[in-house]
Design an enzyme around this catalytic site. Structure first.
Site, mmCIF file in Angstrom:
data_model
loop_
_atom_site.group_PDB
_atom_site.id
_atom_site.type_symbol
_atom_site.label_atom_id
_atom_site.label_comp_id
_atom_site.label_asym_id
_atom_site.label_seq_id
_atom_site.Cartn_x
_atom_site.Cartn_y
_atom_site.Cartn_z
ATOM 1 N N THR A 1 0.821 -1.219 0.000
ATOM 2 C CA THR A 1 0.000 0.000 0.000
ATOM 3 C C THR A 1 0.854 1.267 0.000
ATOM 4 O O THR A 1 0.337 2.344 -0.278
ATOM 5 C CB THR A 1 -0.892 0.050 1.256
ATOM 6 O OG1 THR A 1 -0.021 0.165 2.401
ATOM 7 C CG2 THR A 1 -1.733 -1.197 1.387
ATOM 8 N N ASP B 1 17.752 1.868 -1.599
ATOM 9 C CA ASP B 1 17.113 1.797 -0.290
ATOM 10 C C ASP B 1 18.097 2.289 0.771
ATOM 11 O O ASP B 1 19.103 1.630 1.049
ATOM 12 C CB ASP B 1 16.688 0.346 -0.001
ATOM 13 C CG ASP B 1 15.875 0.240 1.282
ATOM 14 O OD1 ASP B 1 16.332 0.780 2.315
ATOM 15 O OD2 ASP B 1 14.796 -0.362 1.267
ATOM 16 N N ASP C 1 18.747 -0.173 3.742
ATOM 17 C CA ASP C 1 19.546 -1.344 3.356
ATOM 18 C C ASP C 1 20.996 -0.960 3.097
ATOM 19 O O ASP C 1 21.920 -1.687 3.476
ATOM 20 C CB ASP C 1 18.956 -1.993 2.097
ATOM 21 C CG ASP C 1 17.653 -2.727 2.380
ATOM 22 O OD1 ASP C 1 17.292 -2.872 3.562
ATOM 23 O OD2 ASP C 1 16.995 -3.140 1.406
HETATM 24 C C1 PRP Z 1 11.932 4.404 3.834
HETATM 25 C C2 PRP Z 1 12.528 5.761 4.164
HETATM 26 C C3 PRP Z 1 11.347 6.518 4.710
HETATM 27 C C4 PRP Z 1 10.230 5.980 3.886
HETATM 28 C C5 PRP Z 1 9.986 6.976 2.800
HETATM 29 O O1 PRP Z 1 11.826 3.652 4.964
HETATM 30 O O2 PRP Z 1 13.584 5.715 5.068
HETATM 31 O O3 PRP Z 1 11.107 6.294 6.083
HETATM 32 O O4 PRP Z 1 10.658 4.727 3.309
HETATM 33 O O5 PRP Z 1 8.860 6.623 2.103
HETATM 34 P P1 PRP Z 1 7.543 7.491 2.092
HETATM 35 O O6 PRP Z 1 7.946 8.920 1.922
HETATM 36 O O7 PRP Z 1 6.854 6.919 0.879
HETATM 37 O O8 PRP Z 1 6.791 7.235 3.358
HETATM 38 P P2 PRP Z 1 11.372 2.109 4.954
HETATM 39 O O9 PRP Z 1 9.893 1.985 5.028
HETATM 40 O O10 PRP Z 1 12.039 1.431 3.801
HETATM 41 O O11 PRP Z 1 11.897 1.563 6.317
HETATM 42 P P3 PRP Z 1 13.395 1.422 6.877
HETATM 43 O O12 PRP Z 1 13.909 2.821 7.119
HETATM 44 O O13 PRP Z 1 13.185 0.661 8.124
HETATM 45 O O14 PRP Z 1 14.214 0.677 5.856
#
Ligand code: PRP
Length: 207
Positions: A107, A199, A202
């Site tokens: 989503t 990412d 990662d």
């Molecule tokens: C990534 C990033 C942000 C988010 C950005 O985190 O660090 O927190 O996605 O996406 P958005 O602007 O669409 O909300 P992720 O969900 O990959 O988690 P992580 O930091 O734990 O890897």
């Protein structure tokens, strides 16, 4: 409309390019995230309120200043963690309040999993830290949480934003300035910033 600050500093542009490079290893990536956080924090703190302060130098008395606002760093777990050390090199006495959000892969909506904010706010300014502003869902959800907590002055500090994320955050929270090193072209169909850097979580943590 929020103020959107995209750094033009040559050191930021140089380091961001190395950060994007797929051949940069995890250690180099973490170092660059820390250094970029420091540089962007310097720019984001331009309007910090100062109080007068007198100091005694070896030669006499000097009139100076003291930063007196209570600042909270709010790294969004996990990727925001990498920005904390660089910011703390400039602001060593801040509070750090972690917010755990992950983005649901299907989503693309943020899911909250960690929040230990106390009942009453303990800071006057919050600096939300997250390297990536993609759809903007995570940043908007975090600012929602901080406003409900009672903080009135909030800034977002990140590395790369997508136009979609900037639009969403500025629409939801026009009072929150955005400080980034770049605004890229677009999001792809799985919510990654293009060209971006991959990412950020990662690449920092080797996962
Ligand atoms: C990534 C990033 C942000 C988010 C950005 O985190 O660090 O927190 O996605 O996406 P958005 O602007 O669409 O909300 P992720 O969900 O990959 O988690 P992580 O930091 O734990 O890897």
């Amino acid at each position: 409309m929020s103020q959107v600050f995209v750094s033009q500093h040559p050191l930021v542009l140089h380091k961001l390019t190395a950060l994007r490079d797929a051949s940069t290893d995890h250690r180099g990536f973490r170092d660059l995230v820390r250094e970029l956080a420091l540089l962007l924090c310097y720019e984001a703190m331009q309007d910090l309120t100062l109080a007068p302060k007198t100091v005694i130098t070896p030669m006499g008395t000097a009139q100076g200043y003291k930063a007196e606002e209570a600042i909270g760093l709010v790294p969004i777990l996990r990727a925001g963690l990498g920005l904390v050390d660089g910011v703390m090199e400039l602001l060593p006495n801040v509070q750090v309040w972690h917010i755990g959000l992950y983005r649901d892969e299907k989503t693309l909506r943020p899911v909250e999993y960690y929040n230990r904010l106390p009942t009453e706010p303990t800071v006057q300014i919050c600096l939300v830290l997250d390297p990536m502003l993609a759809t903007g869902g995570s940043a908007v959800a975090t600012v929602d949480i901080l406003k409900r907590w009672g903080v009135r002055r909030i800034k977002f500090l990140g590395l790369i934003a997508a136009p979609e994320g900037v639009e969403r955050l500025t629409t939801a929270h026009p009072d929150v300035p955005i400080h980034v090193a770049a605004i890229d072209e677009r999001l792809n169909d799985i919510g990654f910033i293009i060209p971006g850097l991959g990412d950020a979580g990662d690449r920092q943590f080797g996962t």
